[in-house]
Design an enzyme around this catalytic site. Structure first.
Site, PDB file in Angstrom:
ATOM      1  N   GLU A 164       2.994  -1.481  -0.552  1.00 25.18           N
ATOM      2  CA  GLU A 164       3.862  -2.310  -1.405  1.00 25.18           C
ATOM      3  C   GLU A 164       4.875  -3.075  -0.543  1.00 25.18           C
ATOM      4  OE1 GLU A 164       5.933  -0.468  -4.840  1.00 25.18           O
ATOM      5  OE2 GLU A 164       7.608  -1.762  -4.282  1.00 25.18           O
ATOM      6  N   ASN A 170       5.185   8.175  -4.014  1.00 24.21           N
ATOM      7  CA  ASN A 170       6.096   8.584  -5.092  1.00 24.21           C
ATOM      8  C   ASN A 170       5.962  10.076  -5.387  1.00 24.21           C
ATOM      9  OD1 ASN A 170       4.814   8.878  -8.047  1.00 24.21           O
ATOM     10  ND2 ASN A 170       3.608   7.389  -6.924  1.00 24.21           N
ATOM     11  N   SER A 216       0.270   8.158  -9.981  1.00 23.38           N
ATOM     12  CA  SER A 216      -1.169   7.908  -9.915  1.00 23.38           C
ATOM     13  C   SER A 216      -1.989   9.156 -10.250  1.00 23.38           C
ATOM     14  CB  SER A 216      -1.529   7.361  -8.531  1.00 23.38           C
ATOM     15  OG  SER A 216      -0.873   8.086  -7.529  1.00 23.38           O
TER      16      SER A 216
END
Ligand code: SF4
Length: 283
Positions: free
Chosen positions: A126, A222, A264
């Site tokens: 990202e 994350n 995810s």
């Protein structure tokens, strides 16, 4: 045994949307994803079995038949779009709208000549994608130490954005350090609200349970952050990818167990873990 599952556990909006784009277009072959669609081997292997090919570098497009490329929720830099199109492939853009917003900010402010600072992990796709929308050199601050060492010309305004999954508290600390150095700083609050909510809920939950289980891919940034936040509150915190990782875990019947999962992590894996944890109660 009491099991409390965080309401925010599992797929976020952006990941859900990206995975849906793949399955909605699964018959459109050849179908490629630019990088693994999400950081979850279960989903990645399933779509691979269905014939979807993950491409990791634009040069690989020179050696595969023309087809459609799905850009994942992390997004990519401007040059990657140009390269894919120039090579004759079509694009389905599943970049999360929250990430897309950062691309626009970075592009606009860098065109104005401001110094762009991205707070995040320099190796994360990202962040690499965000960097690819700046017309100027970009500075990445990964942690407090980087912020303390930060030293650029004070003549220019500094536009600061954050990786969407960055720790909100650490981001505020970094901003304070930059401000204390006397820079003219424009702060763009780009940490995703889904991430903030998930982190806040994980901290609260882990502070009130005996054992905390964080489910998610080993490479999911994350999930790693969630694990760290929970570990700070609860020593008995475990990061598991699938139920196989729970085989050695011994849970007492009088324990209070908290469960959360990264953005995810599919629902079925969360359900498998809950079922497995419940099953240990009878043993
Ligand atoms: S965490 Fe937020 S920004 Fe990232 S994909 Fe999910 S919804 Fe989008």
């Amino acid at each position: 045994m009491e099991i409390i599952v965080a309401k925010s556990a599992g797929f976020c909006f952006g990941v859900d949307r990206a995975v849906k784009y793949v399955y909605d277009n699964i018959d459109q072959k050849p179908l490629y994803t630019y990088g693994p669609i999400i950081h979850n081997p279960h989903v990645v292997n399933d779509i691979k079995d269905k014939g979807v090919i993950a491409i990791n570098d634009t040069e690989e497009f020179d050696h595969v038949p023309k087809g459609t490329v799905i850009i994942r929720s992390h997004g990519v830099g401007e040059k990657v779009y140009d390269s894919i199109t120039e090579k004759g492939f079509s694009i389905i853009d599943a970049t999360c709208p929250y990430v897309k917003k950062i691309h626009h900010i970075v592009n606009d402010y860098s065109k104005k000549g401001d110094t762009i600072v991205i707070v995040g992990d320099s190796n994360h796709p990202e962040v690499i994608g965000i960097k690819g929308w700046s017309n100027l050199d970009t500075i990445i601050i990964q942690n407090i130490e980087d912020a303390k060492k930060f030293n650029v010309s004070k003549k220019k305004t500094i536009c600061v954005v954050a990786q969407t999954t960055f720790n909100y508290i650490k981001f505020q600390e970094i901003i304070e350090i930059l401000r204390s150095k006397g820079y003219d700083v424009v702060i763009k609050e780009t940490i995703c609200s889904a991430t903030q909510k998930r982190q806040k809920e994980a901290i609260e939950l882990s502070s009130e349970v005996d054992t905390m289980i964080v489910i998610g891919g080993r490479h999911s940034s994350n999930t790693q952050k969630l694990y760290q936040l929970c570990k700070n509150q609860c020593d008995n915190t475990y990061h598991v990818e699938t139920i196989e990782d729970l085989e050695l875990l011994v849970l007492r019947s009088d324990e209070k167990i908290g469960i959360t999962a990264g953005a995810s992590t599919p629902k079925n894996i969360i359900q498998e873990v809950i079922t497995h944890v419940r099953s240990t109660e009878r043993n």
